[in-house]
Design a protein around this motif. Sequence first.
Motif, PDB file in Angstrom:
ATOM      1  N   MET A   1       0.832  -1.193   0.000  1.00 31.71           N
ATOM      2  CA  MET A   1       0.000   0.000   0.000  1.00 31.71           C
ATOM      3  C   MET A   1       0.878   1.259   0.000  1.00 31.71           C
ATOM      4  SD  MET A   1      -3.027   1.051  -0.020  1.00 31.71           S
ATOM      5  CE  MET A   1      -3.982   2.437   0.349  1.00 31.71           C
ATOM      6  N   MET A   2       1.920   1.241   0.849  1.00 32.11           N
ATOM      7  CA  MET A   2       2.801   2.399   0.950  1.00 32.11           C
ATOM      8  C   MET A   2       3.566   2.613  -0.363  1.00 32.11           C
ATOM      9  SD  MET A   2       3.526   4.755   2.850  1.00 32.11           S
ATOM     10  CE  MET A   2       4.474   5.517   4.074  1.00 32.11           C
ATOM     11  N   ARG A   3       3.940   1.520  -1.012  1.00 26.68           N
ATOM     12  CA  ARG A   3       4.655   1.636  -2.284  1.00 26.68           C
ATOM     13  C   ARG A   3       3.777   2.289  -3.341  1.00 26.68           C
ATOM     14  NH1 ARG A   3       7.832  -3.885  -3.625  1.00 26.68           N
ATOM     15  NH2 ARG A   3       9.845  -2.823  -3.619  1.00 26.68           N
ATOM     16  N   ARG A   4       2.530   1.921  -3.383  1.00 28.25           N
ATOM     17  CA  ARG A   4       1.609   2.496  -4.359  1.00 28.25           C
ATOM     18  C   ARG A   4       1.411   3.985  -4.107  1.00 28.25           C
ATOM     19  NH1 ARG A   4      -3.070  -2.130  -4.875  1.00 28.25           N
ATOM     20  NH2 ARG A   4      -1.699  -3.692  -5.804  1.00 28.25           N
ATOM     21  N   LEU A   5       1.322   4.357  -2.859  1.00 31.41           N
ATOM     22  CA  LEU A   5       1.173   5.766  -2.516  1.00 31.41           C
ATOM     23  C   LEU A   5       2.403   6.562  -2.932  1.00 31.41           C
ATOM     24  CD1 LEU A   5      -0.509   7.980  -1.158  1.00 31.41           C
ATOM     25  CD2 LEU A   5       0.607   7.391   0.991  1.00 31.41           C
ATOM     26  N   LEU A   6       3.585   6.035  -2.650  1.00 35.98           N
ATOM     27  CA  LEU A   6       4.822   6.705  -3.056  1.00 35.98           C
ATOM     28  C   LEU A   6       4.930   6.793  -4.571  1.00 35.98           C
ATOM     29  CD1 LEU A   6       7.425   5.314  -0.502  1.00 35.98           C
ATOM     30  CD2 LEU A   6       6.532   7.633  -0.654  1.00 35.98           C
ATOM     31  N   LEU A   7       4.536   5.747  -5.262  1.00 36.44           N
ATOM     32  CA  LEU A   7       4.553   5.762  -6.719  1.00 36.44           C
ATOM     33  C   LEU A   7       3.602   6.832  -7.264  1.00 36.44           C
ATOM     34  CD1 LEU A   7       5.560   4.512  -9.345  1.00 36.44           C
ATOM     35  CD2 LEU A   7       3.659   2.896  -9.188  1.00 36.44           C
ATOM     36  N   ALA A   8       2.430   6.924  -6.684  1.00 41.34           N
ATOM     37  CA  ALA A   8       1.455   7.929  -7.127  1.00 41.34           C
ATOM     38  C   ALA A   8       1.976   9.341  -6.893  1.00 41.34           C
ATOM     39  CB  ALA A   8       0.126   7.716  -6.401  1.00 41.34           C
ATOM     40  N   VAL A   9       2.590   9.577  -5.742  1.00 45.05           N
ATOM     41  CA  VAL A   9       3.153  10.900  -5.439  1.00 45.05           C
ATOM     42  C   VAL A   9       4.300  11.220  -6.404  1.00 45.05           C
ATOM     43  CG1 VAL A   9       4.426  12.214  -3.706  1.00 45.05           C
ATOM     44  CG2 VAL A   9       2.414  10.898  -3.034  1.00 45.05           C
ATOM     45  N   ALA A  10       5.153  10.240  -6.663  1.00 45.84           N
ATOM     46  CA  ALA A  10       6.269  10.455  -7.590  1.00 45.84           C
ATOM     47  C   ALA A  10       5.761  10.782  -8.988  1.00 45.84           C
ATOM     48  CB  ALA A  10       7.167   9.227  -7.618  1.00 45.84           C
ATOM     49  N   LEU A  11       4.749  10.086  -9.447  1.00 41.29           N
ATOM     50  CA  LEU A  11       4.191  10.372 -10.771  1.00 41.29           C
ATOM     51  C   LEU A  11       3.574  11.764 -10.840  1.00 41.29           C
ATOM     52  CD1 LEU A  11       2.609   6.919 -11.685  1.00 41.29           C
ATOM     53  CD2 LEU A  11       4.624   7.999 -12.691  1.00 41.29           C
ATOM     54  N   LEU A  12       2.906  12.172  -9.782  1.00 41.01           N
ATOM     55  CA  LEU A  12       2.332  13.516  -9.746  1.00 41.01           C
ATOM     56  C   LEU A  12       3.411  14.592  -9.757  1.00 41.01           C
ATOM     57  CD1 LEU A  12      -0.688  13.120  -7.305  1.00 41.01           C
ATOM     58  CD2 LEU A  12      -0.763  13.648  -9.746  1.00 41.01           C
ATOM     59  N   LEU A  13       4.502  14.347  -9.030  1.00 34.42           N
ATOM     60  CA  LEU A  13       5.591  15.321  -8.995  1.00 34.42           C
ATOM     61  C   LEU A  13       6.299  15.413 -10.343  1.00 34.42           C
ATOM     62  CD1 LEU A  13       7.152  14.767  -5.461  1.00 34.42           C
ATOM     63  CD2 LEU A  13       5.777  16.688  -6.255  1.00 34.42           C
ATOM     64  N   MET A  14       6.428  14.302 -11.032  1.00 38.29           N
ATOM     65  CA  MET A  14       7.064  14.330 -12.355  1.00 38.29           C
ATOM     66  C   MET A  14       6.189  15.059 -13.364  1.00 38.29           C
ATOM     67  SD  MET A  14       9.135  10.738 -12.821  1.00 38.29           S
ATOM     68  CE  MET A  14       7.693   9.845 -13.282  1.00 38.29           C
ATOM     69  N   ALA A  15       4.913  15.054 -13.155  1.00 40.86           N
ATOM     70  CA  ALA A  15       3.995  15.713 -14.081  1.00 40.86           C
ATOM     71  C   ALA A  15       3.760  17.176 -13.712  1.00 40.86           C
ATOM     72  CB  ALA A  15       2.665  14.966 -14.102  1.00 40.86           C
ATOM     73  N   ALA A  16       4.410  17.671 -12.684  1.00 40.16           N
ATOM     74  CA  ALA A  16       4.184  19.049 -12.234  1.00 40.16           C
ATOM     75  C   ALA A  16       4.414  20.085 -13.324  1.00 40.16           C
ATOM     76  CB  ALA A  16       5.035  19.350 -11.006  1.00 40.16           C
TER      77      ALA A  16
END
Length: 151
Positions: free
Chosen positions: A1-16
């Motif tokens: 669960m934590m990995r998925r959350l970190l992945l989602a945050v990383a993807l959002l930051l890359m798309a900033a």
Amino acid sequence: MMRRLLLAVALLLMAAPAFAVNPDEVLADPALEARARALSAELRCMVCQNQSIDDSNADLAKDLRLLVRERITDGDSDEAVLTYIVSRYGEFVLLKPRVSLKTGLLWGAPLLLVLAGGLSLLVFARNRAGKPTGSKLTADEQAKLSELLKK
């Protein structure tokens, strides 16, 4: 669960950077929008200074993006748009400066200074190598030296 959350945050930051251009700024014609995006990627945000106006959320970057789109819709060529913006904000607004006499001097001056310094050191060293160092011996010093050499 934590990995998925970190992945989602990383993807959002890359798309900033994709969020920098607001939907209300996008042109209806995809070809004109592509030109505007290409030009915006070449222009520096004067507030952020290390980002293009396409990547920046600053108000000045937004104004410049709107100006680029306005000039494109008015029928200006890409070069005309860049020339207009450079005339208002100076060469610093370009992320990749144009090659000119000023930029040649800017990039060439350090090289010329290093070459001039090296050449002057070489000339100084050659002039100094041919000259004797010190002063001639006095008569007393010559006599003492001769006496020491005889022993």
